[in-house]
Design a protein around this motif. Sequence first.
Motif, PDB file in Angstrom:
ATOM      1  N   PHE A  34     -34.458  51.209 -74.893  1.00 39.75           N
ATOM      2  CA  PHE A  34     -35.857  51.519 -75.146  1.00 39.75           C
ATOM      3  C   PHE A  34     -35.941  52.924 -75.726  1.00 39.75           C
ATOM      4  N   GLU A  35     -37.025  53.175 -76.479  1.00 37.28           N
ATOM      5  CA  GLU A  35     -37.193  54.472 -77.135  1.00 37.28           C
ATOM      6  C   GLU A  35     -37.963  55.465 -76.287  1.00 37.28           C
ATOM      7  N   THR A  36     -39.064  55.023 -75.699  1.00 40.16           N
ATOM      8  CA  THR A  36     -39.937  55.931 -74.966  1.00 40.16           C
ATOM      9  C   THR A  36     -40.496  55.249 -73.730  1.00 40.16           C
ATOM     10  N   LEU A  37     -41.038  56.067 -72.859  1.00 42.39           N
ATOM     11  CA  LEU A  37     -41.761  55.565 -71.701  1.00 42.39           C
ATOM     12  C   LEU A  37     -43.256  55.619 -72.016  1.00 42.39           C
ATOM     13  N   PRO A  38     -44.044  54.807 -71.343  1.00 40.07           N
ATOM     14  CA  PRO A  38     -45.477  54.801 -71.631  1.00 40.07           C
ATOM     15  C   PRO A  38     -46.148  56.116 -71.242  1.00 40.07           C
ATOM     16  N   ALA A  39     -47.259  56.413 -71.899  1.00 48.02           N
ATOM     17  CA  ALA A  39     -48.047  57.604 -71.575  1.00 48.02           C
ATOM     18  C   ALA A  39     -48.421  57.562 -70.100  1.00 48.02           C
ATOM     19  N   GLY A  40     -48.353  58.690 -69.452  1.00 46.04           N
ATOM     20  CA  GLY A  40     -48.702  58.772 -68.041  1.00 46.04           C
ATOM     21  C   GLY A  40     -47.537  58.549 -67.100  1.00 46.04           C
ATOM     22  N   LEU A  56     -40.778  47.852 -63.386  1.00 43.56           N
ATOM     23  CA  LEU A  56     -41.404  47.967 -64.682  1.00 43.56           C
ATOM     24  C   LEU A  56     -42.006  46.664 -65.187  1.00 43.56           C
ATOM     25  N   GLU A  57     -42.926  46.830 -66.127  1.00 43.67           N
ATOM     26  CA  GLU A  57     -43.468  45.757 -66.953  1.00 43.67           C
ATOM     27  C   GLU A  57     -42.937  46.035 -68.349  1.00 43.67           C
ATOM     28  N   TRP A  58     -42.433  45.015 -69.035  1.00 47.77           N
ATOM     29  CA  TRP A  58     -41.822  45.224 -70.345  1.00 47.77           C
ATOM     30  C   TRP A  58     -41.912  43.966 -71.181  1.00 47.77           C
ATOM     31  N   LYS A  59     -41.627  44.136 -72.485  1.00 53.26           N
ATOM     32  CA  LYS A  59     -41.524  43.003 -73.400  1.00 53.26           C
ATOM     33  C   LYS A  59     -40.509  43.355 -74.481  1.00 53.26           C
ATOM     34  N   LEU A  60     -39.942  42.322 -75.098  1.00 50.59           N
ATOM     35  CA  LEU A  60     -39.003  42.561 -76.192  1.00 50.59           C
ATOM     36  C   LEU A  60     -39.715  43.245 -77.342  1.00 50.59           C
ATOM     37  N   SER A  61     -39.022  44.128 -78.024  1.00 48.09           N
ATOM     38  CA  SER A  61     -39.587  44.856 -79.155  1.00 48.09           C
ATOM     39  C   SER A  61     -39.897  43.903 -80.304  1.00 48.09           C
ATOM     40  N   THR A  62     -40.957  44.198 -81.013  1.00 49.77           N
ATOM     41  CA  THR A  62     -41.325  43.400 -82.193  1.00 49.77           C
ATOM     42  C   THR A  62     -41.162  44.198 -83.481  1.00 49.77           C
ATOM     43  N   LYS A  63     -40.497  45.356 -83.397  1.00 48.43           N
ATOM     44  CA  LYS A  63     -40.241  46.142 -84.602  1.00 48.43           C
ATOM     45  C   LYS A  63     -39.387  45.318 -85.552  1.00 48.43           C
ATOM     46  N   ILE A  73     -41.461  49.361 -72.952  1.00 45.24           N
ATOM     47  CA  ILE A  73     -41.850  49.463 -71.544  1.00 45.24           C
ATOM     48  C   ILE A  73     -43.349  49.720 -71.490  1.00 45.24           C
ATOM     49  N   LEU A  74     -44.059  48.845 -70.795  1.00 45.51           N
ATOM     50  CA  LEU A  74     -45.504  48.911 -70.722  1.00 45.51           C
ATOM     51  C   LEU A  74     -45.996  49.705 -69.509  1.00 45.51           C
ATOM     52  N   LYS A  75     -45.246  49.630 -68.415  1.00 45.02           N
ATOM     53  CA  LYS A  75     -45.618  50.282 -67.168  1.00 45.02           C
ATOM     54  C   LYS A  75     -44.326  50.493 -66.380  1.00 45.02           C
ATOM     55  N   ILE A  76     -44.178  51.648 -65.739  1.00 43.06           N
ATOM     56  CA  ILE A  76     -42.930  51.938 -65.037  1.00 43.06           C
ATOM     57  C   ILE A  76     -43.170  52.938 -63.913  1.00 43.06           C
ATOM     58  N   VAL A  77     -42.477  52.734 -62.800  1.00 43.33           N
ATOM     59  CA  VAL A  77     -42.483  53.683 -61.688  1.00 43.33           C
ATOM     60  C   VAL A  77     -41.085  53.729 -61.075  1.00 43.33           C
TER      61      VAL A  77
END
Length: 79
Positions: A34-40, A56-63, A73-77
Amino acid sequence: SDFQSTGVITGADYRMVACGGNWYILIDNVTYEFETLPAGSTIDLQNETFPITVKLEWKLSTKPTCTYKNINILKIVKQ
């Protein structure tokens, strides 16, 4: 709340290739990038000690490029 997956961020990808320079995360015995973590997010990848166990909540990249095993990564703790 419940999360989709538990994972382990294992560290940085230091390869000097077109799709390198990301971070590695192990989810269900598969290593993704993954490239980055979500804001916050309170996880500071530049100053953490690895490995880091996370939920975490995640999905495959669509780039259009570098999609093989790349995720967003959509949400992570930290767990």
